[in-house]
Design an enzyme around this catalytic site. Structure first.
Site, PDB file in Angstrom:
ATOM      1  N   PHE A 148       0.771  -5.323  -2.022  1.00 44.67           N
ATOM      2  CA  PHE A 148       2.043  -4.652  -1.737  1.00 44.67           C
ATOM      3  C   PHE A 148       2.254  -3.398  -2.585  1.00 44.67           C
ATOM      4  O   PHE A 148       3.027  -2.517  -2.210  1.00 44.67           O
ATOM      5  CB  PHE A 148       3.219  -5.625  -1.990  1.00 44.67           C
ATOM      6  CG  PHE A 148       3.593  -5.748  -3.451  1.00 44.67           C
ATOM      7  CD1 PHE A 148       4.446  -4.823  -4.048  1.00 44.67           C
ATOM      8  CD2 PHE A 148       3.076  -6.759  -4.257  1.00 44.67           C
ATOM      9  CE1 PHE A 148       4.779  -4.915  -5.400  1.00 44.67           C
ATOM     10  CE2 PHE A 148       3.397  -6.846  -5.595  1.00 44.67           C
ATOM     11  CZ  PHE A 148       4.252  -5.914  -6.166  1.00 44.67           C
ATOM     12  N   LYS A 172      -5.654  -5.611   7.055  1.00 40.61           N
ATOM     13  CA  LYS A 172      -4.569  -6.601   6.958  1.00 40.61           C
ATOM     14  C   LYS A 172      -3.746  -6.206   5.730  1.00 40.61           C
ATOM     15  O   LYS A 172      -4.077  -6.570   4.606  1.00 40.61           O
ATOM     16  CB  LYS A 172      -5.175  -8.005   6.805  1.00 40.61           C
ATOM     17  CG  LYS A 172      -4.307  -9.155   7.286  1.00 40.61           C
ATOM     18  CD  LYS A 172      -2.955  -9.259   6.642  1.00 40.61           C
ATOM     19  CE  LYS A 172      -2.965  -9.795   5.247  1.00 40.61           C
ATOM     20  NZ  LYS A 172      -1.645  -9.666   4.560  1.00 40.61           N
ATOM     21  N   GLU A 175       2.238  -8.134   3.803  1.00 41.12           N
ATOM     22  CA  GLU A 175       3.349  -8.424   4.714  1.00 41.12           C
ATOM     23  C   GLU A 175       4.696  -8.089   4.086  1.00 41.12           C
ATOM     24  O   GLU A 175       5.730  -8.150   4.733  1.00 41.12           O
ATOM     25  CB  GLU A 175       3.304  -9.891   5.158  1.00 41.12           C
ATOM     26  CG  GLU A 175       3.461 -10.941   4.054  1.00 41.12           C
ATOM     27  CD  GLU A 175       2.142 -11.262   3.318  1.00 41.12           C
ATOM     28  OE1 GLU A 175       1.354 -10.328   3.045  1.00 41.12           O
ATOM     29  OE2 GLU A 175       1.938 -12.446   2.992  1.00 41.12           O
ATOM     30  N   ARG A 176       4.674  -7.703   2.773  1.00 49.23           N
ATOM     31  CA  ARG A 176       5.952  -7.439   2.118  1.00 49.23           C
ATOM     32  C   ARG A 176       6.443  -6.010   2.325  1.00 49.23           C
ATOM     33  O   ARG A 176       7.633  -5.750   2.274  1.00 49.23           O
ATOM     34  CB  ARG A 176       5.839  -7.763   0.628  1.00 49.23           C
ATOM     35  CG  ARG A 176       5.825  -9.279   0.421  1.00 49.23           C
ATOM     36  CD  ARG A 176       5.796  -9.649  -1.020  1.00 49.23           C
ATOM     37  NE  ARG A 176       4.437  -9.859  -1.474  1.00 49.23           N
ATOM     38  CZ  ARG A 176       4.110 -10.145  -2.726  1.00 49.23           C
ATOM     39  NH1 ARG A 176       5.030 -10.226  -3.645  1.00 49.23           N
ATOM     40  NH2 ARG A 176       2.852 -10.348  -3.056  1.00 49.23           N
ATOM     41  N   SER A 225      -4.227 -10.033  -6.200  1.00 47.72           N
ATOM     42  CA  SER A 225      -4.215 -10.818  -7.442  1.00 47.72           C
ATOM     43  C   SER A 225      -5.544 -11.554  -7.630  1.00 47.72           C
ATOM     44  O   SER A 225      -6.262 -11.825  -6.657  1.00 47.72           O
ATOM     45  CB  SER A 225      -3.055 -11.813  -7.400  1.00 47.72           C
ATOM     46  OG  SER A 225      -3.213 -12.661  -6.292  1.00 47.72           O
ATOM     47  N   CYS A 280      -1.720  -1.971 -11.045  1.00 45.92           N
ATOM     48  CA  CYS A 280      -2.810  -2.718 -11.675  1.00 45.92           C
ATOM     49  C   CYS A 280      -3.350  -1.968 -12.882  1.00 45.92           C
ATOM     50  O   CYS A 280      -4.113  -2.515 -13.664  1.00 45.92           O
ATOM     51  CB  CYS A 280      -3.926  -2.991 -10.675  1.00 45.92           C
ATOM     52  SG  CYS A 280      -4.744  -1.490 -10.184  1.00 45.92           S
ATOM     53  N   GLU A 382      -0.616 -11.747 -16.239  1.00 41.98           N
ATOM     54  CA  GLU A 382      -0.254 -10.422 -15.754  1.00 41.98           C
ATOM     55  C   GLU A 382       1.207 -10.513 -15.307  1.00 41.98           C
ATOM     56  O   GLU A 382       1.512 -11.171 -14.314  1.00 41.98           O
ATOM     57  CB  GLU A 382      -1.133 -10.046 -14.554  1.00 41.98           C
ATOM     58  CG  GLU A 382      -0.772  -8.698 -13.967  1.00 41.98           C
ATOM     59  CD  GLU A 382      -1.559  -8.358 -12.707  1.00 41.98           C
ATOM     60  OE1 GLU A 382      -1.768  -9.241 -11.862  1.00 41.98           O
ATOM     61  OE2 GLU A 382      -1.950  -7.191 -12.567  1.00 41.98           O
TER      62      GLU A 382
HETATM   63  P1  NAD Z   1      -1.637 -10.872  -3.509  1.00 45.45           P
HETATM   64  O1  NAD Z   1      -2.920 -11.388  -4.021  1.00 45.45           O
HETATM   65  O2  NAD Z   1      -0.470 -11.794  -3.443  1.00 45.45           O
HETATM   66  O3  NAD Z   1      -1.821 -10.328  -1.999  1.00 45.45           O
HETATM   67  C1  NAD Z   1      -2.833  -9.405  -1.670  1.00 45.45           C
HETATM   68  C2  NAD Z   1      -3.194  -9.584  -0.200  1.00 45.45           C
HETATM   69  O4  NAD Z   1      -3.728 -10.897  -0.011  1.00 45.45           O
HETATM   70  C3  NAD Z   1      -2.015  -9.457   0.752  1.00 45.45           C
HETATM   71  O5  NAD Z   1      -2.443  -8.782   1.911  1.00 45.45           O
HETATM   72  C4  NAD Z   1      -1.663 -10.897   1.069  1.00 45.45           C
HETATM   73  O6  NAD Z   1      -1.090 -11.069   2.347  1.00 45.45           O
HETATM   74  C5  NAD Z   1      -3.002 -11.592   0.990  1.00 45.45           C
HETATM   75  N1  NAD Z   1      -2.876 -12.993   0.567  1.00 45.45           N
HETATM   76  C6  NAD Z   1      -1.936 -13.526  -0.256  1.00 45.45           C
HETATM   77  N2  NAD Z   1      -2.159 -14.839  -0.430  1.00 45.45           N
HETATM   78  C7  NAD Z   1      -3.260 -15.137   0.290  1.00 45.45           C
HETATM   79  C8  NAD Z   1      -4.002 -16.346   0.492  1.00 45.45           C
HETATM   80  N3  NAD Z   1      -3.646 -17.498  -0.062  1.00 45.45           N
HETATM   81  N4  NAD Z   1      -5.082 -16.289   1.275  1.00 45.45           N
HETATM   82  C9  NAD Z   1      -5.472 -15.126   1.845  1.00 45.45           C
HETATM   83  N5  NAD Z   1      -4.801 -13.960   1.696  1.00 45.45           N
HETATM   84  C10 NAD Z   1      -3.718 -13.963   0.920  1.00 45.45           C
HETATM   85  O7  NAD Z   1      -1.281  -9.553  -4.344  1.00 45.45           O
HETATM   86  P2  NAD Z   1       0.044  -8.706  -4.339  1.00 45.45           P
HETATM   87  O8  NAD Z   1       1.128  -9.473  -5.010  1.00 45.45           O
HETATM   88  O9  NAD Z   1       0.296  -8.156  -2.977  1.00 45.45           O
HETATM   89  O10 NAD Z   1      -0.395  -7.464  -5.251  1.00 45.45           O
HETATM   90  C11 NAD Z   1      -0.300  -7.460  -6.639  1.00 45.45           C
HETATM   91  C12 NAD Z   1      -1.612  -7.841  -7.278  1.00 45.45           C
HETATM   92  O11 NAD Z   1      -2.639  -6.950  -6.844  1.00 45.45           O
HETATM   93  C13 NAD Z   1      -1.599  -7.717  -8.798  1.00 45.45           C
HETATM   94  O12 NAD Z   1      -2.285  -8.800  -9.336  1.00 45.45           O
HETATM   95  C14 NAD Z   1      -2.317  -6.417  -9.052  1.00 45.45           C
HETATM   96  O13 NAD Z   1      -2.920  -6.312 -10.320  1.00 45.45           O
HETATM   97  C15 NAD Z   1      -3.337  -6.457  -7.978  1.00 45.45           C
HETATM   98  N6  NAD Z   1      -3.864  -5.129  -7.716  1.00 45.45           N
HETATM   99  C16 NAD Z   1      -5.114  -4.863  -8.160  1.00 45.45           C
HETATM  100  C17 NAD Z   1      -5.647  -3.602  -7.967  1.00 45.45           C
HETATM  101  C18 NAD Z   1      -7.023  -3.282  -8.456  1.00 45.45           C
HETATM  102  O14 NAD Z   1      -7.523  -2.249  -8.080  1.00 45.45           O
HETATM  103  N7  NAD Z   1      -7.659  -4.109  -9.268  1.00 45.45           N
HETATM  104  C19 NAD Z   1      -4.902  -2.616  -7.306  1.00 45.45           C
HETATM  105  C20 NAD Z   1      -3.626  -2.934  -6.855  1.00 45.45           C
HETATM  106  C21 NAD Z   1      -3.127  -4.205  -7.064  1.00 45.45           C
END
Ligand code: NAD
Length: 498
Positions: A148, A172, A175-176, A225, A280, A382
């Site tokens: 998101f 994909k 969704e937020r 994450s 991140c 985090e």
């Molecule tokens: P998230 O892991 O909750 O979601 C990321 C994506 O995965 C979304 O599209 C979500 O719909 C999907 N998803 C969520 N749960 C899932 C599951 N159980 N099975 C399959 N798909 C699933 O992350 P977020 O809260 O949207 O984003 C924040 C996180 O992303 C933080 O931890 C941040 O550090 C990380 N991030 C990392 C980078 C990097 O380059 N390392 C860059 C941006 C964000």
């Protein structure tokens, strides 16, 4: 209520079965809903991409790049609308959304170099009359799953390069905050991209699981994450797919006793609290070397934080806005509570932000916590909020050990005037992206982005030169055209040039 749909084969479609609320975090109100893709919808996207692949694969790289040239123009022309959509659903302030979009556009610019990047390698006369060359061929249908916090930029890390390399793409998004991502993808059609080459399915785990288990998907890029990154990487690999999965972070900045403290405080202020700490690469831990550096840092930071302006996304005078959801707001408050309970000192407390007229928004005030120790929950996790924690150590080596011992290794930075110390730090620290007096060392689009340790699962980093490798497979061809009448006999030993 407005329902955000999917982009499949050039058309916007919606699913009637499942939908989820999308909030405006600045006000706390539900602003629209997003359709959550069913199995049928995801399969329609895969089928569209599969059907578009043969023609797109054979389209000359220069023609594929021309689509990206036009796309870049359209992104610039529509920047205000894109930034407004990002703000409405993510909550980031317009100036920050503009920075995110610009970073995304730079990835489109790099993708415009496709003819150069895909030239391959050629060797004439590897043996008498034998030439050999390596070429980069597209993989087929590839997928991206994005978080998101950068709804415009992170998808743009992925699909422009995947597409110019000749692949078809299924995205994909989170969704937020799905609207800016979908709007941007729709611009590709206007830029001249054939239908089916780029598809967007909005959805949740259900859609992701279908993508991970369909054998027509050849590669998956994930950003999000760490627990989800690890699980996606494991499943994609088990299913024979190429995968890069970028995860979470806990980025430390070492503040050396010789640092220009006013500069360090100014840089830390922006990098810890910008975008409400939901980056991140946000600097969330300052490791002060020596008590006098720590005391100076904390007192100057406390003073500087009085100037922080927090409020709704549309007011460009604000420094940062709300966090993404009410649930996340309470999670951040919970980490501040736990730091206090476990003995840290709350120097500036953001648990009661009072944003006049926006009392229901998901705000967290800038928070400064001193005397944090590595055993505390708030240190290990985090937090992903506007919270800066200070850890006090007595040497640079102790600061580096602390960073190396943390499970994440995304970004880090050192504030110092000592070139020798800075060089030692950048050479030895176990982190993928390093800043020297640079608080957010996010690589430019023509270098690749990626952390170490549990911040990245996979070998290749995101965007830049690594993306060309990730989205292509190598084929090496060795060729001889025998002269008329010249015949070579059977050769039973391994052919060599000796
Ligand atoms: P998230 O892991 O909750 O979601 C990321 C994506 O995965 C979304 O599209 C979500 O719909 C999907 N998803 C969520 N749960 C899932 C599951 N159980 N099975 C399959 N798909 C699933 O992350 P977020 O809260 O949207 O984003 C924040 C996180 O992303 C933080 O931890 C941040 O550090 C990380 N991030 C990392 C980078 C990097 O380059 N390392 C860059 C941006 C964000």
């Amino acid at each position: 209520m407005n329902l955000v749909g999917h982009l499949i084969n050039g058309e916007i479609v919606t699913d009637s079965q499942r939908a989820q609320d999308v909030y405006n975090p600045s006000t706390g109100e539900v602003s629209k809903q997003v359709s959550l893709a069913s199995k049928q919808t995801v399969e329609a996207a895969i089928a569209a991409a599969q059907a578009a692949f043969p023609a797109w694969r054979n389209t000359p790289a220069i023609k594929r790049a021309r689509v990206m040239f036009k796309f870049k123009d359209l992104l610039e022309q529509n920047a205000d609308k894109i930034c407004a959509l990002i703000g409405e659903e993510h909550g980031k302030i317009s100036h920050d959304a503009a920075g995110e979009l610009q970073r995304g556009i730079e990835n489109v610019e790099y993708a415009c170099c496709a003819p150069e990047l895909l030239k391959g390698e050629h060797s004439k006369n590897v043996a008498p009359n034998i030439d050999s060359w390596s070429e980069f061929q597209p993989l087929g249908v590839v997928a991206g799953i994005t978080p998101f916090n950068f709804p415009a930029m992170v998808p743009l890390w992925m699909y422009p390069m995947a597409i110019v390399c000749g692949n078809c793409f299924i995205l994909k998004p989170s969704e937020r905050d799905p609207s800016s991502t979908l709007f941007i993808a729709e611009l590709l059609k206007e830029a001249g991209l054939p239908d089916g080459v780029m598809n967007v399915v909005n959805g949740d785990k259900e859609a992701v699981d279908i993508l991970l288990n369909d054998e027509r998907i050849k590669a998956v890029s994930f950003v999000g994450s760490t627990p989800i990154a690890e699980s996606i990487y494991t499943t994609a690999n088990a299913n024979g797919k190429r995968c890069q999965a970028l995860g979470g972070a806990k980025n430390h900045a070492i503040v050396m006793p010789d640092a220009d403290m006013d500069n360090a405080v100014a840089q830390l202020l922006g990098a810890a609290f910008g975008s409400s700490g939901e980056r991140c690469m946000a600097l969330s831990v300052a490791v002060a070397v020596g008590d006098s550096a720590a005391d100076a840092l904390v007192s100057k930071m406390k003073e500087a934080m009085k100037t922080l302006k927090i409020g709704p996304c549309h007011d460009d005078n604000n420094d940062f806005g709300p966090v993404i959801t009410e649930q996340h707001q309470h999670k951040v408050f919970g980490y501040i509570d736990s730091a206090e309970e476990q003995g840290a000192e709350i120097v500036v407390d953001g648990r009661n932000p009072n944003i006049n007229g926006y009392e229901n928004g998901f705000y967290v005030g800038g928070t400064l916590i001193d005397r944090v120790t590595p055993d505390m929950d708030s240190y290990k996790a985090e937090i992903f909020g506007p919270v800066l924690q200070v850890v006090r150590v007595d040497s640079m080596q102790a600061a580096m050990d602390l960073i190396d011992d943390h499970e994440y290794g995304n970004g880090t930075c050192i504030f110092t005037r000592d070139g020798e110390a800075a060089r030692y730090f950048s050479d030895h620290i176990q982190v993928g992206m390093v800043g020297i007096n640079i608080p957010l060392p996010v690589p430019v689009a023509y270098h690749s982005f990626g952390g170490w340790k549990r911040s990245l699962f996979g070998d290749l980093h995101a965007y830049g030169p690594d993306a060309v490798r990730f989205y292509t497979k190598r084929k090496t061809i060795t060729q001889r055209w025998p002269s008329a009448g010249v015949r070579e006999g059977a050769q039973f030993s391994m052919p060599t040039m000796s």
